[in-house]
Design a protein around this motif. Structure first.
Motif, PDB file in Angstrom:
ATOM      1  N   THR A 212      45.914  44.266  53.330  1.00  0.00           N
ATOM      2  CA  THR A 212      45.291  43.084  52.746  1.00  0.00           C
ATOM      3  C   THR A 212      45.726  42.988  51.290  1.00  0.00           C
ATOM      4  N   VAL A 213      45.580  41.795  50.719  1.00  0.00           N
ATOM      5  CA  VAL A 213      45.904  41.576  49.314  1.00  0.00           C
ATOM      6  C   VAL A 213      44.726  40.886  48.640  1.00  0.00           C
ATOM      7  N   ASP A 214      44.127  41.551  47.661  1.00  0.00           N
ATOM      8  CA  ASP A 214      43.012  41.000  46.899  1.00  0.00           C
ATOM      9  C   ASP A 214      43.447  40.829  45.451  1.00  0.00           C
ATOM     10  N   LEU A 215      43.268  39.621  44.907  1.00  0.00           N
ATOM     11  CA  LEU A 215      43.653  39.320  43.532  1.00  0.00           C
ATOM     12  C   LEU A 215      42.430  39.322  42.636  1.00  0.00           C
ATOM     13  N   ILE A 216      42.501  40.068  41.543  1.00  0.00           N
ATOM     14  CA  ILE A 216      41.424  40.129  40.553  1.00  0.00           C
ATOM     15  C   ILE A 216      41.970  39.558  39.250  1.00  0.00           C
ATOM     16  N   ARG A 217      41.428  38.405  38.836  1.00  0.00           N
ATOM     17  CA  ARG A 217      41.931  37.754  37.620  1.00  0.00           C
ATOM     18  C   ARG A 217      41.269  38.384  36.396  1.00  0.00           C
ATOM     19  N   GLU A 218      41.999  39.260  35.755  1.00  0.00           N
ATOM     20  CA  GLU A 218      41.507  39.949  34.566  1.00  0.00           C
ATOM     21  C   GLU A 218      42.699  40.451  33.785  1.00  0.00           C
ATOM     22  N   ALA A 219      42.572  40.487  32.469  1.00  0.00           N
ATOM     23  CA  ALA A 219      43.642  40.995  31.615  1.00  0.00           C
ATOM     24  C   ALA A 219      43.222  42.351  31.072  1.00  0.00           C
ATOM     25  N   PRO A 220      43.425  43.418  31.844  1.00  0.00           N
ATOM     26  CA  PRO A 220      42.931  44.724  31.424  1.00  0.00           C
ATOM     27  C   PRO A 220      43.710  45.290  30.240  1.00  0.00           C
ATOM     28  N   ASP A 221      42.967  45.803  29.250  1.00  0.00           N
ATOM     29  CA  ASP A 221      43.632  46.529  28.176  1.00  0.00           C
ATOM     30  C   ASP A 221      43.754  47.984  28.604  1.00  0.00           C
ATOM     31  N   ALA A 222      44.207  48.821  27.685  1.00  0.00           N
ATOM     32  CA  ALA A 222      44.451  50.213  28.037  1.00  0.00           C
ATOM     33  C   ALA A 222      43.193  50.915  28.532  1.00  0.00           C
ATOM     34  N   ASP A 223      42.034  50.586  27.955  1.00  0.00           N
ATOM     35  CA  ASP A 223      40.785  51.216  28.382  1.00  0.00           C
ATOM     36  C   ASP A 223      40.335  50.700  29.739  1.00  0.00           C
ATOM     37  N   ALA A 224      40.460  49.411  29.974  1.00  0.00           N
ATOM     38  CA  ALA A 224      39.993  48.810  31.222  1.00  0.00           C
ATOM     39  C   ALA A 224      40.808  49.264  32.417  1.00  0.00           C
ATOM     40  N   VAL A 225      42.081  49.588  32.198  1.00  0.00           N
ATOM     41  CA  VAL A 225      42.913  50.046  33.299  1.00  0.00           C
ATOM     42  C   VAL A 225      42.328  51.304  33.924  1.00  0.00           C
ATOM     43  N   GLY A 226      41.883  52.215  33.075  1.00  0.00           N
ATOM     44  CA  GLY A 226      41.276  53.446  33.572  1.00  0.00           C
ATOM     45  C   GLY A 226      40.040  53.176  34.404  1.00  0.00           C
ATOM     46  N   GLU A 227      39.265  52.185  34.009  1.00  0.00           N
ATOM     47  CA  GLU A 227      38.065  51.828  34.763  1.00  0.00           C
ATOM     48  C   GLU A 227      38.428  51.297  36.149  1.00  0.00           C
TER      49      GLU A 227
END
Length: 225
Positions: A61-76
């Motif tokens: 499956t392919v799920d798209l999440i519209r968000e612009a993660p910064d370096a901290d958010a990527v880890g989350e």
């Protein structure tokens, strides 16, 4: 790097980025995995994959999440999705580096598209592949020349016709000979003879129902030799 095949059935792949490079990665992994794509924008192809689903017969499956993660958010996101593989496919080296670090901390594999084939433990290169189920051939240049990998894939594709049918046929023959009590050396010789038989290949490539008959003839000659 040592080439390996990995079964992603039932696994999650996290792709950070939504451009053309990310699209190629998503298309590759969506055949098996549940792919989560995190990006502020997505290519048309990604939106179509998410809306229409992957090709028939694919399990992913392919799920798209519209968000612009910064370096901290990527880890989350890595912590939240618990992926088997993280693909860092943005045009921001800092975000890609953060995705790589988070993947390693989580014990996940990582593929950075902005580096030519990382050599650290856990780094993977996604090769160009040619498939004629159940046969798959992979070509990699270590990330140094995608153009060459594509060229070699196209050349191999022309030579691979009938390989899937040959694999299925010889698998059946091997199992039948084993069940009949044929000794291992004779089994190996018989299967090799079928694989090397021009008439069998020609019949398989033509979709000829006589391929099995021709293979049986080759097996009989080998076993009686």
């Amino acid at each position: 790097m040592i080439p390996l095949f990995h079964d992603f059935d039932g696994e999650t792949v996290l792709v950070v980025g939504g451009g053309s490079v990310a699209t190629r990665k998503v298309r590759r992994f969506a055949s098996e995995a549940s792919v989560i794509v995190v990006s502020p924008a997505f290519s048309d192809a990604l939106r179509e994959m998410s809306t229409d689903g992957v090709d028939d017969g694919d399990a992913g499956t392919v799920d798209l999440i519209r968000e612009a993660p910064d370096a901290d958010a990527v880890g989350e996101w890595v912590e939240r999705t618990d992926p088997a593989l993280v693909v860092a496919a943005t045009d921001d080296p800092a975000v890609n580096a953060a995705a790589e670090a988070a993947a390693r901390a989580a014990g996940a594999l990582v593929n950075r598209t902005d580096e030519a084939g990382g050599r650290d433990a856990g780094s993977v290169v996604v090769p160009a592949t040619v498939a004629d189920d159940p046969v798959t051939v992979a070509v990699s240049t270590g990330g140094t020349s995608p153009a060459l990998a594509k060229h070699l894939r196209e050349r191999i594709e022309a030579e691979l016709e009938g390989a899937g049918a040959m694999a299925t046929l010889t698998g059946e023959i091997r199992a039948e000979l084993k069940a009949a009590g044929v000794d291992p050396e004779t089994r190996r010789d018989a299967v090799r003879a079928v694989v090397r038989s021009g008439p069998v290949w020609k019949a398989l490539q033509a979709g000829d129902a006589n391929a099995r008959e021709e293979a049986n003839r080759v097996v009989q000659e080998t076993c009686n030799a």
